[in-house]
Design a protein around this motif. Structure first.
Motif, PDB file in Angstrom:
ATOM      1  N   ALA A   1     -18.645  33.730  34.973  1.00  0.00           N
ATOM      2  CA  ALA A   1     -17.506  33.514  34.070  1.00  0.00           C
ATOM      3  C   ALA A   1     -17.499  32.078  33.549  1.00  0.00           C
ATOM      4  N   LYS A   2     -17.807  31.108  34.409  1.00  0.00           N
ATOM      5  CA  LYS A   2     -17.856  29.706  33.989  1.00  0.00           C
ATOM      6  C   LYS A   2     -18.967  29.479  32.971  1.00  0.00           C
TER       7      LYS A   2
ATOM      8  N   LYS B   1      -5.678  32.961  28.672  1.00  0.00           N
ATOM      9  CA  LYS B   1      -5.503  33.596  29.980  1.00  0.00           C
ATOM     10  C   LYS B   1      -6.781  33.491  30.810  1.00  0.00           C
ATOM     11  N   ILE B   2      -7.925  33.590  30.161  1.00  0.00           N
ATOM     12  CA  ILE B   2      -9.213  33.591  30.859  1.00  0.00           C
ATOM     13  C   ILE B   2      -9.506  32.236  31.505  1.00  0.00           C
ATOM     14  N   THR B   3      -9.345  31.161  30.746  1.00  0.00           N
ATOM     15  CA  THR B   3      -9.682  29.822  31.252  1.00  0.00           C
ATOM     16  C   THR B   3      -8.876  29.466  32.504  1.00  0.00           C
ATOM     17  N   PRO B   4      -7.541  29.645  32.517  1.00  0.00           N
ATOM     18  CA  PRO B   4      -6.790  29.337  33.749  1.00  0.00           C
ATOM     19  C   PRO B   4      -7.166  30.284  34.906  1.00  0.00           C
ATOM     20  N   ALA B   5      -7.505  31.533  34.579  1.00  0.00           N
ATOM     21  CA  ALA B   5      -7.880  32.482  35.630  1.00  0.00           C
ATOM     22  C   ALA B   5      -9.183  32.059  36.304  1.00  0.00           C
TER      23      ALA B   5
ATOM     24  N   MET C   1     -18.453  36.911  45.272  1.00  0.00           N
ATOM     25  CA  MET C   1     -17.443  36.278  44.447  1.00  0.00           C
ATOM     26  C   MET C   1     -17.993  35.056  43.718  1.00  0.00           C
ATOM     27  N   ASP C   2     -18.813  34.287  44.401  1.00  0.00           N
ATOM     28  CA  ASP C   2     -19.394  33.099  43.759  1.00  0.00           C
ATOM     29  C   ASP C   2     -20.121  33.475  42.473  1.00  0.00           C
ATOM     30  N   ASP C   3     -20.868  34.570  42.528  1.00  0.00           N
ATOM     31  CA  ASP C   3     -21.647  34.986  41.360  1.00  0.00           C
ATOM     32  C   ASP C   3     -20.751  35.301  40.168  1.00  0.00           C
ATOM     33  N   ARG C   4     -19.679  35.997  40.419  1.00  0.00           N
ATOM     34  CA  ARG C   4     -18.770  36.364  39.315  1.00  0.00           C
ATOM     35  C   ARG C   4     -18.085  35.139  38.724  1.00  0.00           C
ATOM     36  N   ILE C   5     -17.635  34.272  39.602  1.00  0.00           N
ATOM     37  CA  ILE C   5     -16.963  33.056  39.124  1.00  0.00           C
ATOM     38  C   ILE C   5     -17.949  32.191  38.345  1.00  0.00           C
TER      39      ILE C   5
END
Length: 116
Positions: A8-9, A31-35, A1-5
């Motif tokens: 995305a950042k 929608k993307i930024t708050p997610a 999960m860390d990798d995906r987050i």
């Protein structure tokens, strides 16, 4: 999960850096930024709670060692005190099974059968 987050950042950061020149402008950033922020916060909270759960499990297991020793000692003492009345251990919460003594010369008493 860390990798995906983290990925995305990084993508969101590069998009912000490029501004109007970003090829990702048509995405729904509202929608993307708050997610991304929600996922990151929830992931941190998940890790924190996971560490708490592990600590609680270790504390429980350590306490159970003392409890198991107590249960065995209680069983052994009560078995000695009630050697001829093992069912009395049931009064203390132990599960007592009726077992006939095969070494006994006397046959077990006949079981009552239901009428019918």
């Amino acid at each position: 999960m860390d990798d995906r987050i983290n990925l995305a950042k990084m993508i969101a950061g590069k998009h912000a850096e490029l501004g109007a020149a970003s090829p990702l402008g048509q995405l729904k950033w509202d929608k993307i930024t708050p997610a991304i922020a929600a996922a990151e916060a929830s992931h941190r909270e998940s890790k924190r709670l996971q560490a708490q759960a592990e600590a609680a499990t270790q504390a429980r297991d350590a306490a159970l060692e003392t409890i198991v020793t107590f249960l065995r000692a209680s069983r052994d003492i009560l078995s000695g005190v009630h050697v001829d009345e093992m069912r009395k251990l049931g009064d203390y919460g132990f599960t007592v099974s009726a077992v006939t003594n095969r070494a006994s010369k006397e046959p077990p008493a006949a079981a009552a059968k239901p009428a019918g």
